[in-house]
Scaffold this motif. Structure first.
Motif, PDB file in Angstrom:
ATOM      1  N   PRO A   1     -47.691  40.526 -33.236  1.00  0.00           N
ATOM      2  CA  PRO A   1     -48.664  40.550 -34.320  1.00  0.00           C
ATOM      3  C   PRO A   1     -49.796  41.514 -33.995  1.00  0.00           C
ATOM      4  O   PRO A   1     -50.075  41.788 -32.828  1.00  0.00           O
ATOM      5  CB  PRO A   1     -49.178  39.114 -34.368  1.00  0.00           C
ATOM      6  N   ARG A   2     -50.441  42.005 -35.012  1.00  0.00           N
ATOM      7  CA  ARG A   2     -51.551  42.941 -34.810  1.00  0.00           C
ATOM      8  C   ARG A   2     -52.796  42.173 -34.397  1.00  0.00           C
ATOM      9  O   ARG A   2     -53.705  41.986 -35.172  1.00  0.00           O
ATOM     10  CB  ARG A   2     -51.808  43.752 -36.070  1.00  0.00           C
ATOM     11  N   SER A   3     -52.811  41.746 -33.180  1.00  0.00           N
ATOM     12  CA  SER A   3     -53.954  41.018 -32.649  1.00  0.00           C
ATOM     13  C   SER A   3     -54.871  42.000 -31.924  1.00  0.00           C
ATOM     14  O   SER A   3     -54.465  43.113 -31.585  1.00  0.00           O
ATOM     15  CB  SER A   3     -53.480  39.944 -31.673  1.00  0.00           C
ATOM     16  N   VAL A   4     -56.086  41.571 -31.673  1.00  0.00           N
ATOM     17  CA  VAL A   4     -57.026  42.404 -30.918  1.00  0.00           C
ATOM     18  C   VAL A   4     -56.436  42.698 -29.542  1.00  0.00           C
ATOM     19  O   VAL A   4     -56.545  43.820 -29.037  1.00  0.00           O
ATOM     20  CB  VAL A   4     -58.407  41.709 -30.809  1.00  0.00           C
ATOM     21  N   GLU A   5     -55.766  41.705 -28.960  1.00  0.00           N
ATOM     22  CA  GLU A   5     -55.148  41.899 -27.637  1.00  0.00           C
ATOM     23  C   GLU A   5     -54.080  42.996 -27.677  1.00  0.00           C
ATOM     24  O   GLU A   5     -54.028  43.858 -26.806  1.00  0.00           O
ATOM     25  CB  GLU A   5     -54.536  40.586 -27.165  1.00  0.00           C
TER      26      GLU A   5
END
Length: 143
Positions: A61-65
């Motif tokens: 997923p496009r997470s900040v991480e």
């Protein structure tokens, strides 16, 4: 920006003239990036799946991480291309001093390639920072 500060942030963080990306687009970096993705990028994707190439792609997923990991890899990739650029300049001068103009021309061409690859990393990093900022805003916003 990323949560972790680095002593190298002064170099890697986009400068005010880089943030819009206009300079890089005017120099053809956007088109260069499309050519790289259409040629070498396709070849690399045939060898390895996109989800394993987080050095070049933000994976789901496009997470900040996930975006931050790609940003850190962009710093590494830029450093490699910058070192190759410096090497090419030194070699071009050495070839020129020895009167070997063909070797010098080849080194200048490789140097230009690495200059554009370095600029591509910087151009993409400004986009990654915008993605991080947008993602952080989404995560903070109550649903």
């Amino acid at each position: 920006m990323t949560a972790q500060a680095s002593i190298f942030d002064w170099y890697f963080l986009p400068k005010s003239f880089e943030e819009s990306g206009a300079l890089y687009r005017a120099l053809g970096v956007g088109i260069f990036g499309q050519v790289v993705r259409a040629t070498a990028g396709r070849f690399v994707l045939q060898l390895r799946p996109k989800k394993e190439l987080y050095a070049y792609f933000v994976v789901s997923p496009r997470s900040v991480e996930s975006i931050s990991r790609t940003e850190r890899w962009s710093r590494f990739n830029e450093t490699v291309h910058l070192l190759f650029l410096i090497f090419c300049i030194v070699m071009a001068v050495m070839f020129l001093r020895r009167g070997q103009s063909t070797g010098s021309v080849i080194m200048v061409l490789f140097g230009l390639l690495n200059l554009y690859l370095t600029m591509l990393q910087r151009y993409n990093r400004t986009r990654l920072y915008r993605m991080i900022s947008l993602q952080q805003t989404r995560e903070i916003r109550p649903t």
